[in-house]
Design a protein around this motif. Sequence first.
Motif, PDB file in Angstrom:
ATOM      1  N   SER A   1     -18.091 -37.840  53.503  1.00 28.46           N
ATOM      2  CA  SER A   1     -16.659 -37.961  53.266  1.00 28.46           C
ATOM      3  C   SER A   1     -16.383 -38.170  51.781  1.00 28.46           C
ATOM      4  O   SER A   1     -17.309 -38.222  50.959  1.00 28.46           O
ATOM      5  CB  SER A   1     -16.105 -39.132  54.077  1.00 28.46           C
ATOM      6  OG  SER A   1     -16.602 -40.363  53.538  1.00 28.46           O
ATOM      7  N   TRP A   2     -15.101 -38.336  51.435  1.00 26.62           N
ATOM      8  CA  TRP A   2     -14.743 -38.583  50.037  1.00 26.62           C
ATOM      9  C   TRP A   2     -15.391 -39.875  49.531  1.00 26.62           C
ATOM     10  O   TRP A   2     -15.781 -39.972  48.367  1.00 26.62           O
ATOM     11  CB  TRP A   2     -13.226 -38.663  49.871  1.00 26.62           C
ATOM     12  CG  TRP A   2     -12.783 -39.018  48.487  1.00 26.62           C
ATOM     13  CD1 TRP A   2     -12.038 -40.092  48.102  1.00 26.62           C
ATOM     14  CD2 TRP A   2     -13.071 -38.296  47.277  1.00 26.62           C
ATOM     15  NE1 TRP A   2     -11.849 -40.090  46.742  1.00 26.62           N
ATOM     16  CE2 TRP A   2     -12.466 -39.000  46.211  1.00 26.62           C
ATOM     17  CE3 TRP A   2     -13.791 -37.136  47.006  1.00 26.62           C
ATOM     18  CZ2 TRP A   2     -12.556 -38.566  44.886  1.00 26.62           C
ATOM     19  CZ3 TRP A   2     -13.884 -36.707  45.682  1.00 26.62           C
ATOM     20  CH2 TRP A   2     -13.264 -37.423  44.642  1.00 26.62           C
ATOM     21  N   GLY A   3     -15.571 -40.843  50.402  1.00 23.91           N
ATOM     22  CA  GLY A   3     -16.233 -42.076  49.995  1.00 23.91           C
ATOM     23  C   GLY A   3     -17.675 -41.868  49.592  1.00 23.91           C
ATOM     24  O   GLY A   3     -18.250 -42.681  48.861  1.00 23.91           O
ATOM     25  N   ASP A   4     -18.286 -40.769  50.058  1.00 26.34           N
ATOM     26  CA  ASP A   4     -19.659 -40.428  49.683  1.00 26.34           C
ATOM     27  C   ASP A   4     -19.710 -39.584  48.420  1.00 26.34           C
ATOM     28  O   ASP A   4     -20.798 -39.239  47.945  1.00 26.34           O
ATOM     29  CB  ASP A   4     -20.337 -39.661  50.827  1.00 26.34           C
ATOM     30  CG  ASP A   4     -20.435 -40.494  52.094  1.00 26.34           C
ATOM     31  OD1 ASP A   4     -21.100 -41.533  52.057  1.00 26.34           O
ATOM     32  OD2 ASP A   4     -19.827 -40.093  53.111  1.00 26.34           O
ATOM     33  N   VAL A   5     -18.553 -39.233  47.888  1.00 21.59           N
ATOM     34  CA  VAL A   5     -18.466 -38.396  46.693  1.00 21.59           C
ATOM     35  C   VAL A   5     -17.858 -39.154  45.512  1.00 21.59           C
ATOM     36  O   VAL A   5     -18.339 -39.068  44.383  1.00 21.59           O
ATOM     37  CB  VAL A   5     -17.631 -37.124  46.975  1.00 21.59           C
ATOM     38  CG1 VAL A   5     -17.483 -36.263  45.715  1.00 21.59           C
ATOM     39  CG2 VAL A   5     -18.249 -36.307  48.106  1.00 21.59           C
ATOM     40  N   ALA A   6     -16.795 -39.922  45.788  1.00 27.63           N
ATOM     41  CA  ALA A   6     -16.024 -40.565  44.721  1.00 27.63           C
ATOM     42  C   ALA A   6     -16.861 -41.390  43.740  1.00 27.63           C
ATOM     43  O   ALA A   6     -16.680 -41.277  42.518  1.00 27.63           O
ATOM     44  CB  ALA A   6     -14.916 -41.420  45.328  1.00 27.63           C
ATOM     45  N   PRO A   7     -17.797 -42.245  44.201  1.00 25.98           N
ATOM     46  CA  PRO A   7     -18.568 -43.026  43.221  1.00 25.98           C
ATOM     47  C   PRO A   7     -19.354 -42.157  42.248  1.00 25.98           C
ATOM     48  O   PRO A   7     -19.560 -42.538  41.089  1.00 25.98           O
ATOM     49  CB  PRO A   7     -19.513 -43.852  44.104  1.00 25.98           C
ATOM     50  CG  PRO A   7     -18.817 -43.939  45.419  1.00 25.98           C
ATOM     51  CD  PRO A   7     -18.141 -42.617  45.586  1.00 25.98           C
ATOM     52  N   TYR A   8     -19.763 -40.984  42.696  1.00 24.76           N
ATOM     53  CA  TYR A   8     -20.547 -40.101  41.824  1.00 24.76           C
ATOM     54  C   TYR A   8     -19.671 -39.412  40.773  1.00 24.76           C
ATOM     55  O   TYR A   8     -20.184 -38.953  39.757  1.00 24.76           O
ATOM     56  CB  TYR A   8     -21.304 -39.072  42.655  1.00 24.76           C
ATOM     57  CG  TYR A   8     -22.277 -39.706  43.625  1.00 24.76           C
ATOM     58  CD1 TYR A   8     -23.368 -40.448  43.170  1.00 24.76           C
ATOM     59  CD2 TYR A   8     -22.098 -39.597  45.000  1.00 24.76           C
ATOM     60  CE1 TYR A   8     -24.247 -41.050  44.060  1.00 24.76           C
ATOM     61  CE2 TYR A   8     -22.970 -40.193  45.891  1.00 24.76           C
ATOM     62  CZ  TYR A   8     -24.049 -40.922  45.415  1.00 24.76           C
ATOM     63  OH  TYR A   8     -24.922 -41.512  46.290  1.00 24.76           O
TER      64      TYR A   8
END
Length: 413
Positions: free
Chosen positions: A10-17
Amino acid sequence: MRVLIVTAGSWGDVAPYTGLGTRLRSAGHEVTIATHSRFDDAVTARGLGFRPLPLDPREELASAAGQGLARAVSAPVAMARLVGMARQFIPRLTEGVVAAVRQGADVLLSSTLTDPMCSALGEATGLPAIGVYLQPIEPTGAFPPLVTGARSFGPYGNRLAARAMRTATDRVFAPAVSELRRELGLPAPRFGGPLGLPHGRTVLHGFSPTVVRRPADWPEAHEVCGYWWPATRPDWRPEPRLLDFLDAGPPPVFVGFGSFVTADAERLSALVSEALRRAKVRGIVQAGWSGLHAEGDELLTVQEVPHAWLFPRTAAVVHHAGAGTTAAGLRAGVPAVPVPVQLDQHFWAARLHSLGVSGPPIRYQRLTATRLAAAVSAATRTPALATRARQLAAALSREDGAARVLTALERLS
């Protein structure tokens, strides 16, 4: 150095990167993120390169299998349903990761879900491959495995349960990873490391040691770096109606369930509205992937608003306890009301309670307007929660998680 960050979910798995990537770029590296096409614009708007991976995570979560996962009432049931889903998409995801890596890079940084593929590709090509995880999946006696939430089985039991979870995960990845290794001319994998990965490799974790202390029984090369804060789109501006709402009264309570997709958004929206009315607070509801909607004199629905901007302007945050939203709430220094739905959300929800910034979590499957109203009232009217939240935010502000990743890259130069 050409850095390729590979992540899926999900976006939560992308945003930190995106935050990690912009920090690496400012240090002189060329950074590209390989992830789902749904996030193409979100990545490139932040000045980073993009390579597509297959699958649409929102469609997967909205599917019958995804809805079954959300309704799971126990960790074993959730794990079994996740395994069933993963067996369908891991082969396609593997093909996408291979295509992305073959476009060229000098170093691979891979998330939990893509690390088994990237590790094999790094071994075959000679590229350095470093795990960059957002969750603590390595077995330890210090705490139970992610999907079991708060219940500890003791040091021996925690390790045993985590190894059982690893075995189940290995069975999902084994067919695709074994086939990939055959195609690359590599020997068959010797599963037994995290997700079938070799022992002794570097794994950097993008969460705070203040929130999850590094277990003493972890491998030496596993580090807890600190959070990698998401980058805000440079073109983002708050809507006038949002600014007007914030100015019209006391700080509201935020309610959002992020990438969770419910089949009955109308029911959940009504439940949230009733809970906030009973708690006598103003509320901002984020539509999220479920499309929640609640409007009124004391309620406002918003689409995507950077948590780093909005959360410090709220009295408390009600959320699904995803890793990223949990971190954003802690960074903002406001109390939380965790409503975990599935998987690692139960772990982060339990962490919030143990850290003293929330009351006991409310499992989504047991959520009612009465329970939510009581939790919101406690979060907004208990001074000790607010004090502890501010203390943790101050501690997080002194950490620099991206610096540890830069150091790891410098060792490769």
